[in-house]
Design an enzyme around this catalytic site. Structure first.
Site, mmCIF file in Angstrom:
data_model
loop_
_atom_site.group_PDB
_atom_site.id
_atom_site.type_symbol
_atom_site.label_atom_id
_atom_site.label_comp_id
_atom_site.label_asym_id
_atom_site.label_seq_id
_atom_site.Cartn_x
_atom_site.Cartn_y
_atom_site.Cartn_z
ATOM 1 C CB THR A 43 60.018 39.445 34.602
ATOM 2 O OG1 THR A 43 58.854 39.234 35.385
ATOM 3 C CG2 THR A 43 59.645 39.993 33.243
ATOM 4 C CB VAL A 45 62.116 41.351 40.026
ATOM 5 C CG1 VAL A 45 61.583 41.853 41.354
ATOM 6 C CG2 VAL A 45 63.501 41.933 39.762
ATOM 7 C CB CYS A 46 57.684 38.689 38.388
ATOM 8 S SG CYS A 46 57.398 40.356 37.811
ATOM 9 C CB THR A 47 60.770 34.393 38.852
ATOM 10 O OG1 THR A 47 60.340 34.564 37.498
ATOM 11 C CG2 THR A 47 60.982 32.921 39.145
ATOM 12 C CG LEU A 50 54.664 35.491 41.408
ATOM 13 C CD1 LEU A 50 54.605 35.233 39.923
ATOM 14 C CD2 LEU A 50 53.264 35.637 41.955
#
Ligand code: BEZ
Length: 212
Positions: A43, A45-47, A50
């Site tokens: 996804t 935003v998560c990328t 992190l």
């Protein structure tokens, strides 16, 4: 299980992660910890989140703080996704991601809010102290990437409170004056805060940041 609150012991668990199995409390040892959840692998935003945490990793290390991500996909998926994160964010991921396929940890930490989404986690953050107690809980919607400068700021504030009898005022930034805890009597301030203090009101006393 009743919902978690500040001051509670962070629930312990054993989990499979991208860096092997982790027994949470043992893994934390004497460190501070940040546990943060991600709605799903692959996804956008998560990328970016992190990748940002990988870039900030030395800042967390400076603060004796371990970081642990969680996503409700499996290990094989995490390993593929990590390749994408490293490629697109230009980082090497130094910290583990929990493969919480059965949602055991997400459930333990109440990271699934069914009225927001039945299956994916919201963006939860827990800061945990060396005493294993929960010091901060934040909940963001899936569509809003978190502000990791703010998390570092909160860790700095928590560590100041843990080491000196001070609190930090609104919008405080590292290096600015802090607030002396109300429990400290005026007459005890010179010994505890040799840099001096300003008494604005009997309950509002400031002093230069003690560890600078
Ligand atoms: C994301 O991580 O990019 C995302 C996840 C769920 C909903 C919206 C964005």
């Amino acid at each position: 299980m009743a919902s978690l609150r500040l001051g509670d012991i962070a629930p312990d668990f054993t989990a499979e992660t991208s860096q092997g199995n982790i027994h949470f409390h043992e893994w934390l040892g004497d460190s501070w910890g940040v546990l943060f959840s991600h709605p799903a692998d692959f996804t956008p935003v998560c990328t970016t989140e992190l990748g940002t945490v990988a870039n900030y990793f030395p800042e967390f290390e400076k603060r004796n703080t371990k970081v642990l991500a969680l996503s409700v996909d499996g290990l094989a998926s995490h390993k593929e996704w990590i390749k994408d994160i490293e490629e697109t964010q230009n980082v090497t991921l130094q910290y583990p991601i929990i493969a919480d396929e059965n949602r055991a940890v997400a459930t333990l930490y109440d990271m699934i809010h069914p009225n927001a989404n039945e299956t994916f986690t919201v963006r939860s953050v827990f800061i945990i102290g060396p005493d294993k107690k929960i010091k901060l809980m934040l909940t963001y919607p899936a569509s809003t990437g978190r502000n990791f400068d703010e998390l570092l700021r909160v860790i700095d504030s928590l560590q100041l409170t843990a080491n000196y009898s001070v609190a930090t005022p609104a919008n405080w930034k590292d290096g600015q004056d802090v607030v002396i805890a109300p429990a400290i009597k005026d007459e005890d301030i010179p010994a505890k805060f040799p840099k001096g203090f300003t008494k604005i009101k009997y309950y509002l006393r400031t002093t230069p940041q003690p560890n600078k």
